[in-house]
Write a protein that holds these residues in place. Structure first.
Motif, mmCIF file in Angstrom:
data_model
loop_
_atom_site.group_PDB
_atom_site.id
_atom_site.type_symbol
_atom_site.label_atom_id
_atom_site.label_comp_id
_atom_site.label_asym_id
_atom_site.label_seq_id
_atom_site.Cartn_x
_atom_site.Cartn_y
_atom_site.Cartn_z
ATOM 1 N N GLY A 65 0.828 -1.205 0.000
ATOM 2 C CA GLY A 65 0.000 0.000 0.000
ATOM 3 C C GLY A 65 0.862 1.255 0.000
ATOM 4 O O GLY A 65 2.095 1.182 0.075
ATOM 5 N N PRO A 66 0.208 2.389 -0.106
ATOM 6 C CA PRO A 66 0.976 3.645 -0.116
ATOM 7 C C PRO A 66 1.623 3.902 1.251
ATOM 8 O O PRO A 66 1.118 3.457 2.281
ATOM 9 C CB PRO A 66 -0.085 4.702 -0.427
ATOM 10 N N THR A 67 2.708 4.575 1.194
ATOM 11 C CA THR A 67 3.384 4.943 2.437
ATOM 12 C C THR A 67 2.645 6.100 3.083
ATOM 13 O O THR A 67 1.782 6.735 2.460
ATOM 14 C CB THR A 67 4.830 5.386 2.150
ATOM 15 N N ASP A 68 2.980 6.363 4.327
ATOM 16 C CA ASP A 68 2.389 7.521 5.001
ATOM 17 C C ASP A 68 2.672 8.789 4.205
ATOM 18 O O ASP A 68 1.796 9.639 4.058
ATOM 19 C CB ASP A 68 2.951 7.660 6.413
ATOM 20 N N ARG A 112 0.262 9.083 1.344
ATOM 21 C CA ARG A 112 -1.065 9.458 1.841
ATOM 22 C C ARG A 112 -1.121 10.937 2.194
ATOM 23 O O ARG A 112 -2.098 11.615 1.893
ATOM 24 C CB ARG A 112 -1.436 8.624 3.068
ATOM 25 N N PHE A 113 -0.077 11.426 2.846
ATOM 26 C CA PHE A 113 -0.023 12.848 3.196
ATOM 27 C C PHE A 113 -0.010 13.708 1.942
ATOM 28 O O PHE A 113 -0.663 14.751 1.887
ATOM 29 C CB PHE A 113 1.196 13.165 4.057
ATOM 30 N N GLU A 114 0.728 13.278 0.931
ATOM 31 C CA GLU A 114 0.773 14.039 -0.328
ATOM 32 C C GLU A 114 -0.604 14.077 -0.983
ATOM 33 O O GLU A 114 -1.051 15.128 -1.451
ATOM 34 C CB GLU A 114 1.797 13.421 -1.280
ATOM 35 N N ALA A 115 -1.284 12.925 -1.023
ATOM 36 C CA ALA A 115 -2.622 12.867 -1.637
ATOM 37 C C ALA A 115 -3.607 13.716 -0.853
ATOM 38 O O ALA A 115 -4.399 14.467 -1.431
ATOM 39 C CB ALA A 115 -3.113 11.422 -1.720
ATOM 40 N N PHE A 138 -5.752 21.140 -0.862
ATOM 41 C CA PHE A 138 -5.403 22.322 -1.653
ATOM 42 C C PHE A 138 -6.453 22.553 -2.740
ATOM 43 O O PHE A 138 -6.952 23.665 -2.915
ATOM 44 C CB PHE A 138 -4.018 22.163 -2.276
ATOM 45 N N ARG A 139 -6.803 21.496 -3.456
ATOM 46 C CA ARG A 139 -7.793 21.651 -4.537
ATOM 47 C C ARG A 139 -9.175 21.996 -3.996
ATOM 48 O O ARG A 139 -9.903 22.782 -4.602
ATOM 49 C CB ARG A 139 -7.853 20.386 -5.391
ATOM 50 N N LEU A 140 -9.527 21.414 -2.857
ATOM 51 C CA LEU A 140 -10.807 21.738 -2.235
ATOM 52 C C LEU A 140 -10.836 23.208 -1.832
ATOM 53 O O LEU A 140 -11.800 23.925 -2.113
ATOM 54 C CB LEU A 140 -11.050 20.844 -1.015
ATOM 55 N N LEU A 157 -8.345 10.943 -7.332
ATOM 56 C CA LEU A 157 -6.951 10.612 -7.024
ATOM 57 C C LEU A 157 -6.770 10.272 -5.559
ATOM 58 O O LEU A 157 -6.080 9.325 -5.210
ATOM 59 C CB LEU A 157 -6.030 11.781 -7.414
ATOM 60 N N ALA A 158 -7.407 11.055 -4.708
ATOM 61 C CA ALA A 158 -7.251 10.832 -3.266
ATOM 62 C C ALA A 158 -7.904 9.532 -2.840
ATOM 63 O O ALA A 158 -7.374 8.809 -1.996
ATOM 64 C CB ALA A 158 -7.843 11.996 -2.478
ATOM 65 N N SER A 159 -9.040 9.191 -3.447
ATOM 66 C CA SER A 159 -9.749 7.975 -3.029
ATOM 67 C C SER A 159 -9.203 6.726 -3.699
ATOM 68 O O SER A 159 -9.491 5.628 -3.256
ATOM 69 C CB SER A 159 -11.248 8.115 -3.290
ATOM 70 N N SER A 160 -8.422 6.882 -4.754
ATOM 71 C CA SER A 160 -7.897 5.696 -5.445
ATOM 72 C C SER A 160 -6.628 5.176 -4.787
ATOM 73 O O SER A 160 -6.076 4.188 -5.249
ATOM 74 C CB SER A 160 -7.638 6.009 -6.926
ATOM 75 N N GLN A 161 -6.190 5.823 -3.737
ATOM 76 C CA GLN A 161 -5.007 5.343 -3.029
ATOM 77 C C GLN A 161 -5.362 4.061 -2.285
ATOM 78 O O GLN A 161 -6.211 4.083 -1.409
ATOM 79 C CB GLN A 161 -4.518 6.400 -2.020
#
Length: 138
Positions: free
Chosen positions: A6-9, A12-15, A21-23, A132-136
């Motif tokens: 899985g993705p690293t911490d 996850r923080f980057e996503a 930022f986009r929100l 992008l954030a939810s596909s992690q």
């Protein structure tokens, strides 16, 4: 075959950072667009929520309060300001006299249409960020 890691911490923080930022960029855009139309962002949201329920062209004070995450008495004051600006009107519910329906007037409908059109590109960018954030994977 071993499971895919899985993705690293850090990932996850980057996503999450990118999503936030986009929100915030979307919200800022919306605030500026509403202000350029001569209304507040809450007035814009109130008008939007009057049109947000399937099968009807109005919303109750309680429904708008829920959508805005606000107290009903605050929404009553907001509706009063929108009425004074000629954007909406209140009507007593024919089904339940305890409820007040908020209906969009032609001037409000025009403003809402312009603002919704302006938001289309911004919304697409936000939807991409959510994807992008939810596909992690976890």
């Amino acid at each position: 075959m071993p499971p895919k890691p899985g993705p690293t911490d850090k990932e996850r923080f980057e996503a999450l950072s990118d999503f936030r930022f986009r929100l915030r960029s979307f919200l800022r855009f919306s605030e500026d667009a509403a202000r350029d139309e001569g209304i507040t962002v809450l007035q814009y949201q109130l008008m939007l929520h009057t049109q947000g329920f399937p099968g009807r062209q109005w919303a109750t004070i309680g429904e708008i309060a829920e959508r805005l995450q606000a107290q009903p008495h605050g929404v009553v004051a907001l509706v009063s300001r929108c009425e004074e600006a000629g954007l909406v009107e209140r009507r007593a519910s024919e089904v339940d006299r305890r409820q007040v329906e908020v209906h969009l007037l032609p001037a409000g409908r025009k403003k809402l249409a312009r603002l919704a059109s302006l938001h289309a590109d911004q919304l697409a960018q936000l939807a991409e960020a959510v994807g992008l954030a939810s596909s992690q994977p976890d």
